[in-house]
Write a protein that holds these residues in place. Structure first.
Motif, short mmCIF file in Angstrom:
data_model
loop_
_atom_site.label_atom_id
_atom_site.label_comp_id
_atom_site.label_asym_id
_atom_site.label_seq_id
_atom_site.Cartn_x
_atom_site.Cartn_y
_atom_site.Cartn_z
N LYS A 27 -0.52 4.21 8.56
CA LYS A 27 0.26 3.38 7.55
C LYS A 27 1.39 4.29 6.56
CE LYS A 27 -0.88 -1.24 6.53
NZ LYS A 27 -0.93 -2.12 5.53
N GLU A 31 4.86 -3.50 5.11
CA GLU A 31 4.40 -4.55 4.07
C GLU A 31 4.59 -3.95 2.85
OE1 GLU A 31 0.33 -5.47 5.18
OE2 GLU A 31 1.22 -6.25 7.10
N ASP A 32 4.57 -2.51 2.44
CA ASP A 32 4.92 -2.03 1.19
C ASP A 32 6.52 -2.29 0.97
OD1 ASP A 32 5.25 -0.18 -1.18
OD2 ASP A 32 4.42 1.36 -0.01
N ASP A 80 4.84 1.65 6.82
CA ASP A 80 4.00 0.49 5.98
C ASP A 80 5.08 -0.34 5.87
OD1 ASP A 80 2.50 -1.16 4.76
OD2 ASP A 80 1.54 0.06 3.18
N ASN A 84 8.22 -0.76 -1.35
CA ASN A 84 8.63 0.54 -1.42
C ASN A 84 9.07 1.31 -0.14
OD1 ASN A 84 8.68 0.19 -4.32
ND2 ASN A 84 6.69 0.68 -4.21
#
Length: 193
Positions: free
Chosen positions: A78, A84-85, A82, A87
């Motif tokens: 991840k 889904e983050d 990632d 940032n």
């Protein structure tokens, strides 16, 4: 007009959202009666389904629950991908910010064919990889930029409030061309893409 096929009136103006294309000829199947449009489901009891605004159940053979998709690269830890983050971001939607060897050819969403976007991404990736070999100073310059530089926007006014992967294709392809030219110029024009 989606309402002529029995769909609800959209809650937004025309082209405020990325349009859905009817590649599977859903409209034709609705018009022929092979596919029936229903409002949102309010309750499911076995094969009996209740729809909003109706007290009568209908017998349903199959329910297809389509919610979209998430970008995941399960083969990568991840820390490298990632999505889904909030940032996490790729430089130019292609290059990992801290890992020079990690390049993504993302599925950018545009209101037309994706093939020009795939081509633009591939040309940018090749230009960077070529600069790594032919002009490491230019590749190093870009690597510094990718870690600290401001991420450009490819939005214009079209779909500005949508996902970062929904872009204006004209802005993206022009930027990609300029990036390729910039990477190639460092190599003295030899073997330009």
């Amino acid at each position: 007009d989606p309402e002529t096929l029995g769909f609800e009136k959209p809650d937004h103006a025309f082209l405020d959202k990325l349009p859905s294309f009817d590649r599977n000829q859903i409209g034709r199947f609705v018009r022929s009666g092979k596919l029936k449009v229903r409002p949102a489901v309010s309750e499911v009891q076995g094969s009996q389904v209740y729809f909003l605004g109706s007290s009568q159940a209908e017998t349903i053979d199959t329910v297809i629950f389509a919610t979209g998709y998430a970008r995941r690269f399960s083969f990568l830890p991840k820390i490298y991908a990632d999505f889904e983050d909030p940032n996490f971001a790729l430089m130019f939607q292609i290059f990992h910010r801290t890992e020079p060897g990690l390049i993504f050819l993302t599925d950018l969403q545009v209101p037309q064919s994706n093939w020009p976007m795939f081509r633009a991404e591939a040309l940018a990736a090749v230009a960077y990889l070529k600069a790594e070999e032919l002009n490491p100073a230019r590749a190093a310059q870009f690597n510094r930029l990718r870690m600290t530089g401001v991420l450009p926007s490819f939005k214009a006014d079209l779909f500005k409030d949508e996902s970062e992967f929904i872009i204006d294709p004209a802005i993206f392809t022009q930027f990609s061309k300029e990036f390729v030219d910039w990477m190639n110029s460092a190599a003295g024009g030899k073997g330009a893409i």
